[in-house]
Design an enzyme around this catalytic site. Structure first.
Site, PDB file in Angstrom:
ATOM      1  N   PHE A  60      51.051  40.408  51.080  1.00  0.00           N
ATOM      2  CA  PHE A  60      50.459  41.287  50.082  1.00  0.00           C
ATOM      3  C   PHE A  60      50.102  42.598  50.769  1.00  0.00           C
ATOM      4  O   PHE A  60      49.587  42.588  51.878  1.00  0.00           O
ATOM      5  CB  PHE A  60      49.187  40.579  49.597  1.00  0.00           C
ATOM      6  CG  PHE A  60      48.437  41.289  48.534  1.00  0.00           C
ATOM      7  CD1 PHE A  60      48.739  41.075  47.205  1.00  0.00           C
ATOM      8  CD2 PHE A  60      47.394  42.148  48.866  1.00  0.00           C
ATOM      9  CE1 PHE A  60      48.019  41.712  46.221  1.00  0.00           C
ATOM     10  CE2 PHE A  60      46.676  42.782  47.877  1.00  0.00           C
ATOM     11  CZ  PHE A  60      46.998  42.557  46.548  1.00  0.00           C
ATOM     12  N   SER A 265      40.126  43.603  44.324  1.00  0.00           N
ATOM     13  CA  SER A 265      40.606  42.495  45.139  1.00  0.00           C
ATOM     14  C   SER A 265      42.033  42.162  44.738  1.00  0.00           C
ATOM     15  O   SER A 265      42.571  42.685  43.768  1.00  0.00           O
ATOM     16  CB  SER A 265      39.698  41.286  44.961  1.00  0.00           C
ATOM     17  OG  SER A 265      39.738  40.864  43.622  1.00  0.00           O
ATOM     18  N   LYS A 266      42.601  41.277  45.504  1.00  0.00           N
ATOM     19  CA  LYS A 266      44.015  40.910  45.323  1.00  0.00           C
ATOM     20  C   LYS A 266      44.456  40.700  43.888  1.00  0.00           C
ATOM     21  O   LYS A 266      45.518  41.118  43.490  1.00  0.00           O
ATOM     22  CB  LYS A 266      44.276  39.600  46.073  1.00  0.00           C
ATOM     23  CG  LYS A 266      44.660  39.799  47.513  1.00  0.00           C
ATOM     24  CD  LYS A 266      45.141  38.478  48.082  1.00  0.00           C
ATOM     25  CE  LYS A 266      45.422  38.637  49.563  1.00  0.00           C
ATOM     26  NZ  LYS A 266      46.024  37.433  50.128  1.00  0.00           N
ATOM     27  N   ARG A 267      43.612  40.027  43.136  1.00  0.00           N
ATOM     28  CA  ARG A 267      44.049  39.625  41.800  1.00  0.00           C
ATOM     29  C   ARG A 267      43.977  40.751  40.779  1.00  0.00           C
ATOM     30  O   ARG A 267      44.539  40.643  39.700  1.00  0.00           O
ATOM     31  CB  ARG A 267      43.203  38.457  41.313  1.00  0.00           C
ATOM     32  CG  ARG A 267      43.469  37.201  42.126  1.00  0.00           C
ATOM     33  CD  ARG A 267      43.187  35.948  41.324  1.00  0.00           C
ATOM     34  NE  ARG A 267      43.425  34.771  42.141  1.00  0.00           N
ATOM     35  CZ  ARG A 267      42.566  34.338  43.060  1.00  0.00           C
ATOM     36  NH1 ARG A 267      41.446  34.979  43.240  1.00  0.00           N
ATOM     37  NH2 ARG A 267      42.841  33.261  43.775  1.00  0.00           N
ATOM     38  N   ASP A 268      43.298  41.839  41.127  1.00  0.00           N
ATOM     39  CA  ASP A 268      43.131  42.891  40.134  1.00  0.00           C
ATOM     40  C   ASP A 268      44.443  43.623  39.848  1.00  0.00           C
ATOM     41  O   ASP A 268      45.282  43.779  40.724  1.00  0.00           O
ATOM     42  CB  ASP A 268      42.070  43.886  40.610  1.00  0.00           C
ATOM     43  CG  ASP A 268      40.673  43.295  40.565  1.00  0.00           C
ATOM     44  OD1 ASP A 268      40.323  42.743  39.502  1.00  0.00           O
ATOM     45  OD2 ASP A 268      39.966  43.364  41.578  1.00  0.00           O
TER      46      ASP A 268
END
Length: 494
Positions: A60, A265-268
């Site tokens: 990522f 964060s990653k999921r945003d």
RNA sequence: GACCCUAUCGUCUAGCGGUUAGGACACCGCCCUUUCACGGCGGGUGCACGGGUUCGAGUCCCGUUAGGGUCGCCA
């Protein structure tokens, strides 16, 4: 606590003249007397800047990480220094070659070529530069030697199978190029046990150690990283002191937050650089936008050529507060880049966006594809929008949403379509101009506005009430396709 | 809990003691117009709060509040 002037230039802090503006009268005289004293010494001529981007391959690439890389790259290019890519893959469990590849491809897509570092995602593959290996997983011997050095100096010791570093109990002052002078005291938790682990009990060195050792061994002069590392910097400075080497200059840049101000964060949405690559963003637009987060050319301009950003960019002018990510503004910038893009490049990107959306353009005549996609060039903010905007050019059968169908197709519009059909069928020269003449004539004959004919024709041809310039789209579709679509629409008019 | 950073329109920002607080995105209105747009013109919205310093504070200092970060045998 003393806060240094925000506008302090790149000059070394040792320069007695860095605040000359504040004492202009005094220094004006001084400069006159000492012609060798320059108000703005050129930092890069004094020291060769070496900066690095040191991501951990997690599969990522965070948009904030991409901006950190960009700022490092810009500073290197601005100063004529060296930009280094170092892969911090000490956590073997989650590091894979494909994860490294995501970083490499992301940076290349953004146009951030590095001067030293890996050339492939293979940790044992080819690399550029003399300070390698550039994968931490291949530098174990170096870390071991450095840990031994600390042990010998009595600055590190074994503890329950791990190795801990003797952290000074006194506050440490960080002289940050962006944030200013920061005096970092121990937290209450740290006060109870200030020493921290530098080698885990399984023998793996931890981040603080490897990061410092590598920066030291690679002669990094400026550490430009996210502000989330500001507090950690005290540990890093202590480590440099322990090795008897002056620490690099630090520049902690503000973080990128979500639109609502929360941490991204990653999921945003939009947190991953890959999403921009996939969703039709132009790399220059993304880079341009990223520059504008925490930095400004200060002349009210938003769109800047990369060369211009390089020449204007500098560390001391970076803002100290976090910025929220404004997806809407990025889309606007992207649109600006698309519409002013050179034709052939646009076509290439547009075709690949269509193919990514599932359209097979391989059997479509290139001229047709080009003409069709060009009618949409100034109308999309993201290339991915092309699929819905230009899709009608490449579909044989129209599909109409129930709402469009009910609203646009009725006996009245049917009558219009019928007249349109016979008039267009009779047209010898099927060009935009002539098509427009037909519409004009029909409207005049019926004493109605052009839109009475325009609207049904557009919906019949494209399936939508919005889209590219009508006359041009009709011309490009060509007579037979248009007649076919009019027939299809007529069947729905009852 | 402790330590650190930050605070100008909704968002990104200009501002570095004296400004009608400027620009961009977004938003609203009008014009143009074959749709959606583009373009043109116009508009609203902001210095978190409270104390100082100063003739004068968005700008300097202190505090409060709020947001963010850090304090790992993650990076």
């Amino acid at each position: 606590m003393l806060k240094p002037a925000k506008m302090q230039c790149s000059a070394p802090r040792s320069s007695p003249f860095q605040h000359y503006k504040e004492h202009s009268e005094f220094f004006r005289v001084l400069f006159f007397l000492l012609p060798q004293a320059r108000p703005r010494p050129n930092y890069s001529s004094i020291m060769h800047v070496r900066v690095r981007f040191a991501p951990s391959p997690t599969g990522f690439l965070h948009i904030g990480g991409a901006r950190t890389a960009l700022f490092n790259w810009l500073y290197a290019r601005h100063t004529g220094g060296t930009f280094i890519l170092r892969i911090e893959d000490t956590d073997a469990a989650r590091n894979t070659e494909s994860a490294v590849n995501i970083i490499i491809e992301g940076l290349r897509w953004l146009g951030l070529e590095w001067d030293e570092g890996p050339q492939t995602s293979n940790a044992d593959g080819r690399s550029m530069g003399q300070a390698g290996p550039y994968f931490q997983s291949r530098r174990s011997a170096i870390y071991q030697a450095r840990v031994e050095e600390l042990k010998m100096k009595g600055l590190a010791y074994e503890h329950e199978g791990a190795v801990k570093f003797r952290m000074p109990r006194e506050p440490i002052t960080i002289n940050d190029l962006v944030v200013g002078e920061v005096r970092r005291e121990l937290t209450d938790r740290e006060s109870k046990d200030p020493d921290f682990v530098i080698v885990r009990s399984d023998g793996q060195p931890v981040f603080h150690l490897v990061n410092v050792v590598d920066d030291l061994e690679m002669d990094i002069t400026h550490v430009i990283r996210g502000e989330d590392h500001l507090s950690n910097t005290a540990k890093h400075i202590a480590l440099f002191n322990a090795f008897g080497t002056p620490p690099p200059r630090y520049a902690h840049i503000p973080l990128i937050l979500n639109t609502d101000g929360s941490k991204m964060s990653k999921r945003d949405q939009g947190a991953s650089l890959i999403s921009y690559m996939q969703e039709g963003f132009v790399p220059e637009a993304v880079a341009n936008y990223l520059c504008l987060l925490g930095w400004s050319p200060k002349d009210n301009r938003e769109i800047l050529a990369q060369s211009e950003i390089i020449s204007r960019f500098d560390l001391p002018q970076i803002l100290r507060h976090n910025a929220r990510f404004d997806f809407t503004k990025l889309r606007w910038l992207n649109w600006e880049y698309i519409r002013s893009m050179e034709r052939d490049r646009y076509l290439k990107l547009a075709v690949s966006a269509m193919e990514q959306a599932g359209f097979d353009l391989s059997k479509v005549p290139p001229d047709y594809t080009a003409a069709a996609l060009l009618t949409c060039k100034e109308k999309v903010q993201q290339l991915s929008e092309l699929a819905s905007l230009a899709g009608f050019y490449f579909r044989d059968d129209m599909t109409f949403e129930e709402s469009v169908r009910a609203k646009e197709f009725n006996p009245e519009s049917g009558a219009c379509l019928l007249r349109l059909k016979s008039s267009l069928e009779a047209l010898d020269l099927f060009s935009a101009d002539h098509i427009q003449q037909v519409l004009k004539r029909l409207a005049a004959e019926s004493y109605v506005k052009m839109s009475v004919f325009v609207h049904p024709l557009r919906v019949a041809c494209t399936g939508s009430t919005t889209g590219p310039s009508l006359y041009h789209l009709v011309e490009i579709l060509g007579k037979s396709r248009v007649i076919h679509r009019l027939d299809q629409a007529l069947a729905l008019c009852g």
